[in-house]
Design a protein around this motif. Structure first.
Motif, mmCIF file in Angstrom:
data_model
loop_
_atom_site.group_PDB
_atom_site.id
_atom_site.type_symbol
_atom_site.label_atom_id
_atom_site.label_comp_id
_atom_site.label_asym_id
_atom_site.label_seq_id
_atom_site.Cartn_x
_atom_site.Cartn_y
_atom_site.Cartn_z
ATOM 1 N N UNK A 73 32.670 0.361 -8.267
ATOM 2 C CA UNK A 73 31.737 0.276 -7.615
ATOM 3 C C UNK A 73 32.322 -1.350 -7.036
ATOM 4 N N UNK A 74 31.012 -1.662 -5.948
ATOM 5 C CA UNK A 74 31.576 -2.922 -5.153
ATOM 6 C C UNK A 74 30.731 -3.412 -5.764
ATOM 7 N N UNK A 75 30.209 -5.108 -5.290
ATOM 8 C CA UNK A 75 29.009 -5.655 -5.627
ATOM 9 C C UNK A 75 27.775 -5.447 -5.157
ATOM 10 N N UNK A 76 26.876 -4.793 -6.403
ATOM 11 C CA UNK A 76 25.422 -4.694 -6.061
ATOM 12 C C UNK A 76 25.190 -3.468 -5.406
ATOM 13 N N UNK A 101 23.665 -12.002 -12.981
ATOM 14 C CA UNK A 101 22.968 -12.963 -12.137
ATOM 15 C C UNK A 101 22.166 -11.853 -11.491
ATOM 16 N N UNK A 102 20.726 -12.606 -10.420
ATOM 17 C CA UNK A 102 20.270 -11.780 -9.919
ATOM 18 C C UNK A 102 20.643 -10.763 -8.370
ATOM 19 N N UNK A 103 20.251 -10.119 -8.268
ATOM 20 C CA UNK A 103 19.961 -9.034 -7.304
ATOM 21 C C UNK A 103 20.067 -9.291 -6.336
ATOM 22 N N UNK A 104 20.869 -9.354 -5.366
ATOM 23 C CA UNK A 104 20.620 -10.294 -3.944
ATOM 24 C C UNK A 104 19.685 -9.604 -3.416
ATOM 25 N N UNK A 105 19.205 -10.348 -2.698
ATOM 26 C CA UNK A 105 18.200 -10.223 -1.855
ATOM 27 C C UNK A 105 17.858 -9.567 -0.607
ATOM 28 N N UNK A 141 17.734 -2.150 -5.388
ATOM 29 C CA UNK A 141 17.318 -2.733 -6.830
ATOM 30 C C UNK A 141 16.116 -3.218 -7.212
ATOM 31 N N UNK A 142 15.442 -3.518 -8.531
ATOM 32 C CA UNK A 142 13.881 -4.504 -8.213
ATOM 33 C C UNK A 142 15.147 -6.237 -9.227
ATOM 34 N N UNK A 143 16.259 -5.119 -9.722
ATOM 35 C CA UNK A 143 16.359 -5.944 -10.911
ATOM 36 C C UNK A 143 17.923 -5.781 -11.562
ATOM 37 N N UNK A 144 18.368 -6.815 -12.716
ATOM 38 C CA UNK A 144 19.977 -5.960 -12.773
ATOM 39 C C UNK A 144 20.138 -4.426 -14.295
ATOM 40 N N UNK A 145 18.806 -4.261 -14.289
ATOM 41 C CA UNK A 145 18.711 -3.159 -15.161
ATOM 42 C C UNK A 145 18.567 -2.041 -14.491
ATOM 43 N N UNK A 146 17.709 -2.221 -12.982
ATOM 44 C CA UNK A 146 17.901 -0.974 -12.834
ATOM 45 C C UNK A 146 19.761 -0.879 -12.098
ATOM 46 N N UNK A 147 20.144 -1.794 -11.798
ATOM 47 C CA UNK A 147 20.991 -1.659 -10.902
ATOM 48 C C UNK A 147 21.791 -1.195 -11.886
ATOM 49 N N UNK A 148 22.359 -1.542 -13.450
ATOM 50 C CA UNK A 148 22.716 -0.948 -14.643
ATOM 51 C C UNK A 148 22.702 0.947 -14.957
ATOM 52 N N UNK A 149 21.495 0.829 -15.103
ATOM 53 C CA UNK A 149 21.147 2.238 -15.096
ATOM 54 C C UNK A 149 21.400 2.988 -13.537
ATOM 55 N N UNK A 150 21.270 3.062 -12.622
ATOM 56 C CA UNK A 150 21.772 3.600 -11.602
ATOM 57 C C UNK A 150 23.321 3.915 -11.846
ATOM 58 N N UNK A 151 23.566 2.459 -11.773
ATOM 59 C CA UNK A 151 25.671 2.977 -12.322
ATOM 60 C C UNK A 151 25.602 4.009 -13.368
ATOM 61 N N UNK A 206 20.797 1.651 -20.140
ATOM 62 C CA UNK A 206 21.043 0.470 -19.112
ATOM 63 C C UNK A 206 21.116 -0.636 -19.987
ATOM 64 N N UNK A 207 21.902 -1.481 -20.082
ATOM 65 C CA UNK A 207 21.395 -2.970 -20.509
ATOM 66 C C UNK A 207 21.795 -3.717 -19.738
ATOM 67 N N UNK A 208 21.411 -3.831 -18.150
ATOM 68 C CA UNK A 208 21.453 -4.892 -17.340
ATOM 69 C C UNK A 208 22.811 -5.584 -17.711
ATOM 70 N N UNK A 209 21.823 -7.439 -17.701
ATOM 71 C CA UNK A 209 22.837 -8.238 -18.607
ATOM 72 C C UNK A 209 22.462 -9.301 -20.340
#
Length: 226
Positions: free
Chosen positions: A104-107, A146-150, A155-165, A187-190
């Protein structure tokens, strides 16, 4: 003289009788004591033997478990020989790792073409491996701290990003031929980083997707049937 001798013999006889009566109980008590000591020794010996047998059985079970784990690792390495040789996939303690930057690309949770090709190459050997052992494949997503870019409102946070990936990889595996009932995502996020997040090199290692074969859960005994 005869009378005196008779009396002497009678007194001597009485003395012998008294001595015998006083000695016999002592030997009886001593015999009981020795019997008790022997019995206690036998019980201790049996207890030690049972303990040793339990230890031997435990050691044998541990050795068997380690042998099975080693055989499992070697079988997985053999199944993934080609992807591992390319260096784009890692195998550590039964966990198949793919760098997040490859997939994936970043975020982002949009799969790169290169990442899809890697997943496509993993499906055939994994399908054979899982089928032979009747196991499932758990796909886990991880991020750095690192927090998800504003600017990224998806994605609300890293946990949601990791879940979608993890879901994206799971769906890609299914599209490439993995049976739906053989794969699931987590999903485990950070959480559970593999390197320090203080440097970019470590954060890049933490942005990853892992796949791990896991045993299929056995049905609970006594569960109600439809």
């Amino acid at each position: 003289m005869t009378g005196l001798d008779d009396r002497h013999l009678d007194l001597t006889g009485l003395g012998d009788d008294d001595g015998t009566d006083r000695t016999s109980p002592v030997w009886a008590v001593f015999g009981d004591l020795m019997s008790g000591l022997v019995g206690a020794f036998v019980l201790i010996l049996v207890g030690v033997l049972v303990l040793q047998m339990d230890l031997v059985a435990s050691l044998q079970a541990e050795v068997l478990k380690r042998q099975q784990e080693e055989q499992r690792r070697m079988a997985l390495e053999k199944a993934l020989a080609i992807p591992l040789q390319n260096g784009r996939v890692t195998l550590d303690n039964g966990r198949i790792g793919i760098s997040g930057s490859v997939l994936f690309a970043l975020n982002s949770d949009e799969l790169r073409p290169e990442g899809r090709q890697i997943l496509k190459s993993l499906v055939p050997p994994l399908q054979v491996y899982l089928g032979e052992r009747d196991e499932l494949l758990m796909v886990s997503g991880f991020t750095d701290d690192r927090p998800v870019q504003a600017s990224n409102q998806r994605f609300a946070d890293n946990l949601e990003l990791s879940a979608q990936r993890a879901l994206t990889v799971t769906r890609a595996l299914i599209q490439e031929g993995m049976p739906r009932d053989r794969v699931f995502s987590a999903a485990f996020g950070a959480e559970q980083p593999v390197a320090s997040n203080a440097e970019e090199k470590g954060r890049a290692l933490n942005r990853r997707v892992e796949m791990a074969p896991v045993p299929r859960a056995s049905p609970a005994q006594g569960a109600p049937r439809e």
